[in-house]
Structure formats: C-alpha cells, structure tokens
Design a protein around this motif. Structure first.
Motif, short mmCIF file in Angstrom:
data_model
loop_
_atom_site.label_atom_id
_atom_site.label_comp_id
_atom_site.label_asym_id
_atom_site.label_seq_id
_atom_site.Cartn_x
_atom_site.Cartn_y
_atom_site.Cartn_z
N LEU A 67 0.83 -1.20 0.00
CA LEU A 67 0.00 0.00 0.00
C LEU A 67 0.87 1.25 0.00
CD1 LEU A 67 -2.95 -0.74 2.46
CD2 LEU A 67 -3.06 -0.36 0.00
N GLY A 68 0.50 2.19 -0.85
CA GLY A 68 1.24 3.44 -0.93
C GLY A 68 2.26 3.49 -2.03
N TYR A 69 2.41 2.36 -2.76
CA TYR A 69 3.39 2.33 -3.84
C TYR A 69 2.76 1.70 -5.08
CZ TYR A 69 6.70 3.38 -0.16
OH TYR A 69 7.35 3.98 0.89
N ALA A 70 3.24 2.15 -6.24
CA ALA A 70 2.73 1.64 -7.50
C ALA A 70 3.86 1.71 -8.53
CB ALA A 70 1.51 2.45 -7.95
N GLY A 71 3.52 1.29 -9.75
CA GLY A 71 4.51 1.27 -10.82
C GLY A 71 4.97 -0.14 -11.11
N ASN A 72 5.61 -0.32 -12.27
CA ASN A 72 6.06 -1.65 -12.66
C ASN A 72 7.01 -2.26 -11.65
OD1 ASN A 72 4.55 -1.57 -15.02
ND2 ASN A 72 6.23 -0.70 -16.24
N ASN A 73 7.82 -1.41 -11.01
CA ASN A 73 8.78 -1.88 -10.02
C ASN A 73 8.51 -1.30 -8.64
OD1 ASN A 73 10.27 -3.45 -11.87
ND2 ASN A 73 11.38 -1.63 -12.55
N CYS A 74 7.24 -0.89 -8.39
CA CYS A 74 6.83 -0.30 -7.10
C CYS A 74 7.66 0.95 -6.79
CB CYS A 74 6.96 -1.31 -5.96
SG CYS A 74 6.16 -2.89 -6.28
N GLU A 75 8.09 1.63 -7.83
CA GLU A 75 8.99 2.77 -7.64
C GLU A 75 8.23 4.07 -7.37
OE1 GLU A 75 7.99 2.83 -12.02
OE2 GLU A 75 8.26 1.36 -10.41
N LYS A 76 6.91 4.08 -7.62
CA LYS A 76 6.13 5.31 -7.47
C LYS A 76 5.42 5.31 -6.12
CE LYS A 76 5.18 5.59 -12.44
NZ LYS A 76 4.11 5.62 -13.48
N GLU A 77 5.52 6.43 -5.45
CA GLU A 77 4.82 6.58 -4.18
C GLU A 77 3.47 7.24 -4.44
OE1 GLU A 77 5.48 8.36 0.31
OE2 GLU A 77 7.00 8.60 -1.22
N VAL A 78 2.41 6.59 -3.95
CA VAL A 78 1.06 7.11 -4.15
C VAL A 78 0.72 8.00 -2.96
CG1 VAL A 78 -1.37 6.53 -4.50
CG2 VAL A 78 0.43 5.04 -5.41
N THR A 79 0.64 9.29 -3.20
CA THR A 79 0.43 10.25 -2.10
C THR A 79 -1.01 10.67 -1.95
OG1 THR A 79 0.98 12.05 -3.62
CG2 THR A 79 2.79 11.12 -2.32
N GLU A 80 -1.79 10.62 -3.02
CA GLU A 80 -3.17 11.09 -2.91
C GLU A 80 -4.06 10.05 -2.24
OE1 GLU A 80 -3.11 9.24 -7.12
OE2 GLU A 80 -1.70 10.12 -5.66
N MET A 81 -5.13 10.50 -1.61
CA MET A 81 -6.10 9.60 -0.99
C MET A 81 -6.86 8.86 -2.08
SD MET A 81 -7.40 8.32 1.69
CE MET A 81 -6.68 9.39 2.91
N ILE A 82 -6.93 7.52 -1.94
CA ILE A 82 -7.60 6.70 -2.95
C ILE A 82 -8.98 6.33 -2.42
CG2 ILE A 82 -7.52 4.59 -4.29
CD1 ILE A 82 -4.50 4.61 -4.03
N ALA A 83 -10.02 6.95 -2.96
CA ALA A 83 -11.38 6.62 -2.55
C ALA A 83 -11.93 5.47 -3.37
CB ALA A 83 -12.28 7.86 -2.71
N GLU A 84 -11.44 5.34 -4.60
CA GLU A 84 -11.92 4.30 -5.49
C GLU A 84 -10.72 3.49 -5.98
OE1 GLU A 84 -13.97 6.50 -8.49
OE2 GLU A 84 -15.77 6.83 -7.26
N PRO A 85 -10.27 2.49 -5.20
CA PRO A 85 -9.09 1.72 -5.59
C PRO A 85 -9.36 0.81 -6.78
CG PRO A 85 -10.07 0.80 -3.62
CD PRO A 85 -10.80 2.06 -3.89
N MET A 86 -8.31 0.63 -7.57
CA MET A 86 -8.38 -0.24 -8.73
C MET A 86 -7.60 -1.52 -8.44
SD MET A 86 -7.41 0.49 -12.70
CE MET A 86 -7.57 -0.81 -13.92
N PHE A 87 -8.14 -2.65 -8.89
CA PHE A 87 -7.55 -3.98 -8.68
C PHE A 87 -7.16 -4.56 -10.04
CE2 PHE A 87 -10.47 -2.95 -5.33
CZ PHE A 87 -9.87 -3.38 -4.17
N THR A 88 -6.08 -5.33 -10.05
CA THR A 88 -5.51 -5.81 -11.31
C THR A 88 -5.73 -7.30 -11.56
OG1 THR A 88 -3.37 -6.36 -10.29
CG2 THR A 88 -3.67 -4.09 -11.11
N GLY A 89 -6.45 -7.96 -10.68
CA GLY A 89 -6.59 -9.42 -10.78
C GLY A 89 -5.63 -10.12 -9.86
N ALA A 90 -4.51 -9.43 -9.52
CA ALA A 90 -3.56 -9.95 -8.54
C ALA A 90 -3.44 -8.97 -7.38
CB ALA A 90 -2.19 -10.16 -9.19
N SER A 91 -4.52 -8.24 -7.11
CA SER A 91 -4.55 -7.24 -6.05
C SER A 91 -5.53 -7.67 -4.96
CB SER A 91 -4.99 -5.87 -6.60
OG SER A 91 -4.27 -5.55 -7.76
N TYR A 92 -5.39 -7.05 -3.80
CA TYR A 92 -6.40 -7.23 -2.76
C TYR A 92 -6.19 -6.20 -1.65
CZ TYR A 92 -2.82 -9.77 -0.08
OH TYR A 92 -1.68 -10.13 0.59
N LEU A 93 -7.25 -5.99 -0.89
CA LEU A 93 -7.22 -5.26 0.37
C LEU A 93 -7.71 -6.21 1.45
CD1 LEU A 93 -8.68 -1.83 -0.78
CD2 LEU A 93 -6.35 -2.21 0.07
#
Length: 878
Positions: free
Chosen positions: A682-708
């Motif tokens: 949680l809090g990271y994204a990108g092909n190599n998890c290199e991006k930090e997600v700073t904004e509040m996510i009200a509507e999360p997106m799932f990729t088929g290999a995601s979960y909360l």
C-alpha cells in the motif's frame, strides 16, 4: 601384525599424544594404551569405538572419553563403573597414578588376582613399563624433559606440533588439525626444563592386550554382529573375523553401507538368479582392480559349473570371458591388459553361441561356444567378486583367488544392480565387503552445516543446506528461483492421505538436460507400493503413478526443448490420469488393477530425491533434475518453494530477473516465465513499485492480482454472526474475478465462508454456514461492461438475497439447520492471497476493476485504504 612396545616410541611421540589428550579434555591415564599401537591412520572405519589418535610415526591408538576405560579388546570402551567386572584376571596389570591406593578400587580377593602394579615415575619416562610388587608409596607424576625435543632452546620453545586426525569414532567425525606450539604449554613450576604434564588423579586403568595382537585361535577372538572366526589364508597361525554384509572391522563391529563395494581375498556378493538372460545378455562393468588375478563374476546351472555357466575373470592382467551352453565352452580374452588401480570399463554382449567383448577403448574380441546348444540355464545366484567356495569353481573359471579391488557399476540387460542388501538393494548375501569410497571425505571440509558425501569412489562433494552454495558451502545467498544441478533436491512433507482419490499439479520449469525427476512422492523406502512422479526421459515428460496394482505411464507426445520455460499440468482421479504440456495435445492414461486410492506417507521431493536407490523402481528414475523450477501448485495451493521446504541440498539461484530484486520499496517479485511482475505494498505503485502514491484513494483499482485485507474487529464483527448487510459499487473490465471474501485461515469443504464474485460476467453470492453451500446468481444482466454498478447483498440466518442496480431480487437459502457464519480470517476485497486454495478452487483471479462506497450494516462505511491491514497492487481507479 605385531604390536609396538612403549620403548619403540620416541619421547617426542609420547609428548604429542599426551598433550593432544589434554587438549581434547580426556583424562590421560584413561586413554593409556602406550604399550601397543597399530599401523595406519585414524579413519571412520578404524576399530576404535570412541577416540582414535594418529601418532607421528604412521601408527594410531584407540582411547576412550571421560568416564570410560579401554576394554580388553583394545578398541571398545567400558563405563568406569562396569570396568571391574570386565577385567581379564589371567593377564591383568594395574596402571595407577601414584598417590592412589589399589584398595580404593578392588577388594582383597581381587587384589590377589592382580599380577603387577605399574606406576608413573617422576623424571623417568622409561619407567612407565616398570613393574612393582606394590603400589609405589610416593606421589609421582609423568614429567617430560624438553631437551629431548631439540638442542636450541629458542627454536625448541616455538616448535610446532601437528597432531593430525584426532578422530571421534563414536560420533563419526574427524576433528582435524589440532595444532599447538610448545610455547603454549603452561610454564613449569620449577626453574628447570621439566614440565609437569599429568596432575594427580584418582584413576586406575587395566592394562589389556592390543586389538592388533595376533589371534592364534578362535577361542581368543570374539566376532560381533554375526561374524565368523576363520583361519587367515595368509598365515596358518592367525585367525580373523569373516564379516557378513553391512559389517566390517577387526571384530565386524563397524557398520558399512557399500554403495561402491570393495573386495579383498575371500570377499563375494550374491545377487539374484539371472532372468531373461538364457538366450542373450549384455554386461557392462566398471571396476578398479588392485591385483592382476581374480574371479570377478560368475553364474551357472550347478555349483561346480560343470555344465552351463558364464564367468569373467582376471588372468595375469587380461580379462577372460568364458561361457558354456552345455557342449563346450567359448573363451574370449581381451586384447589388452587392465589398468591396475584405475577404472576400467568392460562390455560383453552374448547372443546364443556368439559373444563379443571390449575392454576400455581396445578392439572388439569375438568368440563362440562349442556344440549345438545355444541357451544357458541359470540356477545359481549371480556371484560378484568371488565365491562362497572358490576351489569348487576354480576348474571351470580358471581363477584361484577372489577379485581384489572396487566395483562402481554393474548392468546386465536392463538391470542396473544396487549392491545394498534387500529389500533396498539387490544383494542377497555377502562376505567381507568394504566401501570403496570410505575415505574420500577425509580431505574435504564442508562449512555452514554442509555434509560431505561420496560422489564416486574417488572423490567427495559437499551437500550444502538451503541458503548456502559453493564447493565448501562457503557462500550465503537468498534463494528466489531455485536452480537444481543434478545433485539437488527440495524436500517437503508428504501428501499423505490428502490425495487419496484426486490430485492436480501444475509446475513451471526450465530444463537444462533432457533427463531428471521433477516431482516424486512415494509410499515405502524399499521402492514398493504407491507412488506418483513427473520425470523427463530423453526429453519427453512422463507422468507415472501406481495405486498398488500396477503403474500408469502417461507420456507427452513431443519432446520438450531444453533452455526454455514450460508449463505442465497433471491430474489423477481414481485410476485415470491426464498430462498437459504447453500447447501439446492432452494425453490420458489409466493404471491397471482395481485399486483407486493413492497413499503417500513419505516425504515429497521437488527437483531431485535424497537417494535414487530409495525411490519406487517402477518410477524408472535414473537421475535428478538439472534446471530451474519457478512454480508448483498442488490442488490449487501454491507451494512456497523455499519457506515450505523441510530441507534442501545444493539448490542455487536460477538466472532470472527476480534474483536481482527489481521491486522497490519492499515489493514482492513474482516470476512469470522469463519475465516478472512486482506486487507493491500500500502506498506504492509502478512496474517496479517505484512510485509513491500520495493522494487519498477513494476508489481503488484492482488488477486481478490485487487485494485489500481487513482484520479490524469493528469490520469483522459485522461479517460474522447470523446476519449481514453489504452495500458497494464496482466496475469490472473482466468476466470473472473475486470481489469479496470472508472465511477461515485453513479451509475445507465444510468450512464457513461468504463470497461475492463474477463468473462469466454474472454476479454470484454464495456462502456456507457449516451445513451446506448456497449459490445465488444474479442472471438478469452481465456486469463486465466497465460501467459502475451498485450491489446490495443481505443474509439473515440461512436466507440470502442479491440486488443489482435496484433491479429484481435474487434469493436463496443454505441447507441444514446451522445459521451462524463463523470466520477467522478477516475480510478480503478485490481478491486475496493464496486465492485458489483458500477459495477451494472457486476463484482463480481477483477483480480486474474498481470498488467504492463499501458499507456494512447500513451505517459502517469502510475507508478502503485507511482501514486496510494490508494491501497489494492498489492504484487509483482509471
């Protein structure tokens, strides 16, 4: 051989022995057996029960650990409390530390039986052999004059003393290279050059004959473990122990596991009667001779070989193959002599009257037997290395002595022989068989818990535990994508009774050789009973299983390329089996017999096995796998190749991107054939998890290999119990996927659970309260259109209902009488970890889409990111 006397040892030699004894911590007088030593070196097969000490002059002595005393046979050890009962009163002397009294150890009747008392006299090492009628009244110690070690005082005090091969036979380990220097010796209490080595101790030792004394009769020699006392063929005045299979040593006291048997005079191995060899046979033999004459192999119809027979012998360095079909023998003689003390390969092919033979790279020699008969009748065992009665067969074989040397391979027709005793091996009986590779590990040092084993009779290799690699297991590493080198394996708990009627297995692998076992689980160590295996055989993939009444062999239609990744899928239901490889056509097969269940209590192996000789013979496994294994899924559960392993040997890392740890910020790298994907926290994204997600996510997106995943009690208590009310909205870009799940950490068919998901575009609501499942399908419209849809799912006790976009209500009820949902693994949204196994194969992928506005019990709004305990691969919705 004759024992050496104390006077034949130098003072320097005694000093080394005594000081090494002090280093090891054993009482010196306990280890005393100075009046006898044996030629040779301390090894695992030495006769010493506890400790073995190499002396400076090519001899060794046996000794005992603290609390034990050397027994009358010179090699075994007796507890001090039991020593008195084992005294040989007909030849007894007492060695005592001065200052002790003989009455402290024996009563008056015993004292009368003692012939002499020996004391250790101060300043006179030679007086160790002096005999007194009574204990010496003075308190004396052994003292050693350092002047005997050299003339120059400066050099003398720094002279290195190497005490090689202090061998602990009781533990089967060598404590090599105890090196000390004279300068490390404690300073003397006086100003002269004498050092007090022994301190006074309340110790008494019975002086006994050496283990290598000459035994003139069998009344003096007691053989152990079924050994038989016989006359020594080399001397009519000696006797020795003739040891059965798996035993060796002077008294047959040592256990021997002869993988590569070594033969000496009088040795032989008996193997089963030859089958299907009467008309034709092919023999392949690899041997290392130590003498130019000897009987290597024979079998036939009668004990004296007077009719049908075959034999292979060494005669003055040349190989002779003799065979008789009943009307006269044929003789083939090699065109060149064997190479002594080197490995030789012999191949013989016989077809009826005719035979061909080749030794090493020599020319092929041909021969023919006499008469009209063309078949050989075999009624005797196949004898290797010698004979139970060599004089009886000497006339036909022309061999008057046993073969002396080693054997590492014997194959006749399709039978490759295992020289271990039945049931694990093929040997029926044997005499005086040693192990050719017994000392190959003496100079191999394995670090970090590695174990040296004989890779051949000539050299040993280190088997490294998980997490270490290198010739000596010296390099630590984190195992990511396992690489198997042909001597590797990973070991796991066996499947037991979990696959009695059904099993599915998927494996992703890249072979570097066309042969090797990928997967094996069996029933018995002797190679019988149930088993299941997946093996590469000459490039083809073979799926085999045996339910107890015969083996099923299911083979891929095409061979597999080496050096590329492949995906294989096998399944078995009862007697029926299926094999699917890549895009090849599915292959099916069936096991014979009536049994339908598979029981696998032994450990399960991936990439190899612990010992090829212990697997089921019908599995036809000849070598371990060489290559990479990326993924193994058994009945929907992904095997954690490293974390789930009980143990592993010689497993390194495959050349793969995941080994380079490309995922940043703690992301997990998942291999996908030649590629990979990163699972970001949680809090990271990108092909190599290199991006930090700073904004509040009200509507999360799932990729088929995601979960909360949520474990907060305020959420979980609104899921379990006798009712639930869930509201949310979602959009899906795929036809199938899990939206919501709550269940148990360990799921079974009767476990409670609740799930919402898509199947072929239709929304389903299903649950089990412990007495049966209900499936409610909202089939009014498909929902995989990428648009937002609102959902409300309600359960009150057994009754459930599902409404989408305010439309018609779909209802259902669970069977049975139970009405409470009992779960302990929190709430998953959008997917979950170990999805296939936890959902019991109901879902194979999570949602490909977005979730929002999740509400429980009409008033509890879940803050999807803030309330999450963990989350993987979560990004803002597009």
């Amino acid at each position: 051989m004759a024992p050496l006397t104390l006077r034949e040892f130098s003072v320097y030699g005694m000093f080394v022995l005594m000081f090494a004894a002090i280093l090891y911590g054993r009482p010196p007088v306990h280890a005393k057996n100075f009046e006898a030593a044996f030629q040779g070196e301390c090894r695992e097969d030495s006769p010493c029960q506890h400790l073995c000490f190499d002396l400076h002059d090519g001899t060794f002595e046996c000794a005992c650990k603290e609390g034990f005393t050397l027994s009358v046979n010179g090699y075994s050890c007796i507890e001090n409390s039991k020593m008195k009962d084992r005294i040989n009163w007909t030849n007894s002397s007492i060695w005592m530390e001065n200052g002790t009294s003989i009455e402290d150890f024996f009563d008056s009747d015993d004292i009368e039986k003692i012939h002499s008392v020996h004391t250790i006299n101060k300043g006179h090492p030679e007086s160790l052999s002096h005999t007194f009628d009574e204990p010496h009244p003075e308190r004396n110690h052994i003292q050693l004059n350092l002047d005997t070690l050299g003339k120059d005082e400066k050099k003398r005090t720094h002279r290195p003393i190497s005490y090689e091969h202090l061998y602990d036979n009781s533990a089967g380990r060598s404590l090599n290279s105890l090196n000390v220097h004279a300068s490390e010796i404690p300073s003397p209490s006086k100003t002269d050059n004498h050092i007090d080595i022994f301190q006074p101790m309340n110790t008494v030792v019975v002086s006994t004959p050496s283990v290598h004394q000459i035994f003139h009769s069998c009344s003096d020699l007691q053989c152990e473990s079924g050994g038989i006392c016989v006359s020594d063929s080399k001397s009519k005045h000696k006797v020795r122990c003739r040891c059965p299979l798996q035993r060796s040593g002077t008294f047959c006291e040592q256990a021997v596991q002869a993988k590569y048997p070594r033969f000496r005079e009088g040795s032989y191995l008996a193997l089963p009667i030859l089958r299907d060899a009467h008309k034709s046979m092919q023999v392949t033999l690899e041997f290392r001779p130590e003498a130019n004459d000897g009987l290597i192999l024979y079998s036939g119809e009668k004990l004296d070989l007077q009719e049908d027979f075959i034999s292979i012998t060494l005669n003055k360095g040349f190989i002779e193959f003799r065979f008789d079909c009943g009307m006269g023998e044929g003789i083939l003689i090699s065109d060149q002599p064997v190479v002594l003390r080197s490995w030789n390969t012999l191949t013989i092919y016989r077809d009826r009257w005719d035979a061909w033979m080749q030794l090493n790279s020599g020319s092929q020699v041909q021969g023919r037997s006499k008469g009209l008969f063309s078949r050989i009748t075999f009624r005797l065992n196949l004898y290797v290395g010698g004979s139970p009665n060599i004089s009886l067969v000497a006339e036909r074989t022309q061999a008057k002595s046993s073969f002396k040397g080693c054997l590492r391979h014997l194959a006749i027709n399709r039978q490759v022989y295992d020289f271990r005793p039945r049931p694990k091996g093929d040997a029926i009986e044997g005499v005086d068989i040693d192990e050719c590779s017994a000392d190959v590990c003496s100079k191999v040092t394995c670090l970090n818990g590695g174990q040296c084993v004989a890779a051949s009779p000539d050299y040993g290799v280190c088997l490294c535990p998980l997490g270490f690699i290198g010739d000596q297991c010296e390099t630590a590493m984190e195992l990511i994508v396992p690489l198997f080198n042909g001597s590797s394996y990973l070991q796991y708990p066996g499947l037991g009774n979990t696959v009695l009627s059904f099993i599915e297995l998927q494996i992703v692998f890249k072979p570097y050789r066309p042969n090797g076992v990928l997967f094996y689980n069996g029933y018995k160590m002797d190679g019988t009973g149930d088993f299941i295996s997946l093996t590469l055989v000459n490039g083809f993939l073979e799926f085999r299983f045996d339910l107890g009444t015969g083996v099923a062999v299911i083979r891929s239609e095409e061979p597999l390329d080496v050096g590329v990744w492949h995906t294989a899928f096998i399944s078995r239901t009862g007697r029926d089996g299926i094999l699917e490889v890549d895009e090849q056509k599915r292959v099916e097969g069936m096991s014979p017999g009536a049994f339908t269940q598979l029981s696998l209590p032994l450990n399960m192996y991936i990439g190899g096995v612990h010992d090829l000789r212990d697997v089921a013979r019908k599995a036809s496994i000849t070598e371990s796998f060489t290559g990479c294994i990326q993924k193994v899924i058994i009945n929907g559960k992904t095997l954690k190749l490293v974390d789930d392993a009980l143990s592993g040997i010689n497993v390194a890392n495959c050349l793969h991107s995941c080994v380079e740890e490309p995922c940043k910020n703690g992301g997990h790298c998942e291999p996908r054939m030649d590629y990979y994907s990163c699972h970001c926290h949680l809090g990271y994204a990108g092909n190599n998890c290199e991006k930090e997600v700073t904004e509040m996510i009200a509507e999360p997106m799932f990729t088929g290999a995601s979960y909360l995943h949520y474990m907060d009690e305020s959420i979980v208590k609104r899921i379990r119990g006798n009712k639930i009310d869930i509201r949310f909205k979602f959009r899906s870009f795929g036809p199938s996927g899990l939206l919501l799940w709550s269940g148990k950490k360990e799921m079974s068919t009767s476990s409670d659970y609740l799930a919402l998901g898509l199947h072929d575009g239709y929304l389903t609501f299903q649950y089990n309260l412990g007495s049966g499942e209900v499936l409610i399908v909202y089939n009014s419209t498909k929902l995989d259109d990428g648009k937002w849809h609102t959902v409300r799912a309600i359960r009150v006790e057994q009754e459930g209902s599902l409404v989408v976009d305010g439309g018609m209500r779909a209802t259902g009820a669970s069977p049975g009488s139970l009405n409470q949902l009992n779960v302990n693994n929190g709430l998953y949204l959008g997917g979950m970890d170990s999805m296939v196994s936890l959902s019991m194969n109901k879902y194979h992928s999570g949602l490909v889409g977005c979730l929002a506005n999740v509400t429980l019990s009409t008033d509890y709004h879940i803050r999807l990111i803030t309330h999450a305990t963990t989350g993987i691969n979560i990004q803002p919705c597009l």
